[in-house]
Design an enzyme around this catalytic site. Structure first.
Site, PDB file in Angstrom:
ATOM      1  N   LYS A  35     -56.577  -4.186  46.813  1.00  0.00           N
ATOM      2  CA  LYS A  35     -57.784  -5.077  45.437  1.00  0.00           C
ATOM      3  C   LYS A  35     -58.429  -4.474  44.566  1.00  0.00           C
ATOM      4  CE  LYS A  35     -58.514  -9.793  48.300  1.00  0.00           C
ATOM      5  NZ  LYS A  35     -59.917 -10.439  48.316  1.00  0.00           N
ATOM      6  N   ASP A  37     -62.219 -13.970  44.832  1.00  0.00           N
ATOM      7  CA  ASP A  37     -61.769 -14.846  46.266  1.00  0.00           C
ATOM      8  C   ASP A  37     -60.807 -15.320  46.524  1.00  0.00           C
ATOM      9  OD1 ASP A  37     -61.888 -16.561  48.964  1.00  0.00           O
ATOM     10  OD2 ASP A  37     -62.091 -18.040  48.174  1.00  0.00           O
ATOM     11  N   SER A  38     -59.477 -15.954  46.570  1.00  0.00           N
ATOM     12  CA  SER A  38     -57.890 -15.912  45.629  1.00  0.00           C
ATOM     13  C   SER A  38     -57.173 -16.313  47.111  1.00  0.00           C
ATOM     14  CB  SER A  38     -57.865 -14.736  45.080  1.00  0.00           C
ATOM     15  OG  SER A  38     -57.565 -14.030  45.676  1.00  0.00           O
ATOM     16  N   GLY A  66     -49.790 -10.691  51.575  1.00  0.00           N
ATOM     17  CA  GLY A  66     -50.508 -11.897  51.189  1.00  0.00           C
ATOM     18  C   GLY A  66     -49.247 -12.693  51.157  1.00  0.00           C
ATOM     19  N   TYR A  67     -49.125 -13.644  49.850  1.00  0.00           N
ATOM     20  CA  TYR A  67     -47.921 -14.520  50.051  1.00  0.00           C
ATOM     21  C   TYR A  67     -46.716 -14.113  49.337  1.00  0.00           C
ATOM     22  CZ  TYR A  67     -51.454 -17.444  53.211  1.00  0.00           C
ATOM     23  OH  TYR A  67     -51.675 -18.242  53.760  1.00  0.00           O
ATOM     24  N   ASP A  68     -47.570 -12.965  48.680  1.00  0.00           N
ATOM     25  CA  ASP A  68     -46.658 -12.276  47.448  1.00  0.00           C
ATOM     26  C   ASP A  68     -45.177 -12.373  47.438  1.00  0.00           C
ATOM     27  OD1 ASP A  68     -49.115 -12.012  46.301  1.00  0.00           O
ATOM     28  OD2 ASP A  68     -48.604  -9.412  45.920  1.00  0.00           O
ATOM     29  N   HIS A 112     -52.334 -14.318  38.702  1.00  0.00           N
ATOM     30  CA  HIS A 112     -53.959 -14.678  39.263  1.00  0.00           C
ATOM     31  C   HIS A 112     -55.088 -14.051  38.825  1.00  0.00           C
ATOM     32  CE1 HIS A 112     -52.894 -13.407  43.128  1.00  0.00           C
ATOM     33  NE2 HIS A 112     -53.955 -13.935  43.544  1.00  0.00           N
TER      34      HIS A 112
END
Length: 191
Positions: free
Chosen positions: A13, A68-69, A148-150, A175
């Site tokens: 991030k 927050d994502s 993550g979910y990438d 996003h």
């Protein structure tokens, strides 16, 4: 140059935010390791981002940026949503496995990544922005990039997952990238 503390210990991030906010008279600095972890008990991405930004600003005395994502899957009623980082237990791979198990009998694969960014400005003013990216949830991982979910998040316009996209391209369409560009416009208007 004005310093903003990033309310996260996530180096990915930090890199994304620094790249997208480059060119502004802002230096994004990491949150000290001894900073408290606030309880993310908000009901929305925006509320959780504000909780983190306020905590980081109070601890460091610096203006703060927090996000927050998460991934919102239509067939799961928007889950994992604000609980994306705490969906199940373990690693990113464990969370991806759980998500695939929970989606195993679902044909509707529509989903979106959502990112809310909160910023506490030098005078204490708070602002929030939101970015979203629509996609489809694959049935297996593709790509080693991102986090993550990438590897599960397929972007039809690009014919691949976030895990397969070069970082520069992902930053343009993600996003977080969209939310950060909105934040950049807000900061440019105020500075």
């Amino acid at each position: 140059m004005l310093q903003f503390v990033l309310a996260s210990h996530n180096n990915n991030k930090m890199a994304e935010m620094a790249a997208i906010l480059s060119g502004l008279d802002i230096e994004v600095v990491p949150l000290p390791e001894n900073a408290p972890e606030p309880e993310e008990n908000g009901a929305t991405f925006e509320e959780n981002a504000l909780i983190k930004a306020k905590s980081a600003a109070a601890f460091t005395g610096l203006p703060a940026i927090a996000d927050d994502s998460g991934l919102c899957v239509d067939a799961l009623g928007g889950a994992p949503g604000i609980y994306s980082a705490r969906y199940g237990e373990g690693t990113d791979r464990d969370r991806n496995t759980l998500l695939l198990q929970n989606m195993s009998n679902q044909d509707d694969r529509a989903c979106r990544f959502v990112c809310a960014i909160a910023c506490i400005l030098p005078g204490g003013e708070a602002l929030t922005v939101r970015g979203e990216c629509e996609g489809e949830l694959l049935r297996e991982s593709h790509g080693e990039g991102g986090f993550g979910y990438d590897p599960l998040f397929y972007v039809p316009a690009y014919g691949c997952t976030f895990g397969e996209l070069p970082p520069e391209t992902k930053n343009q369409i993600s996003h977080r990238g969209r939310a950060l560009r909105k934040l950049r416009k807000e900061l440019e208007a105020r500075m």
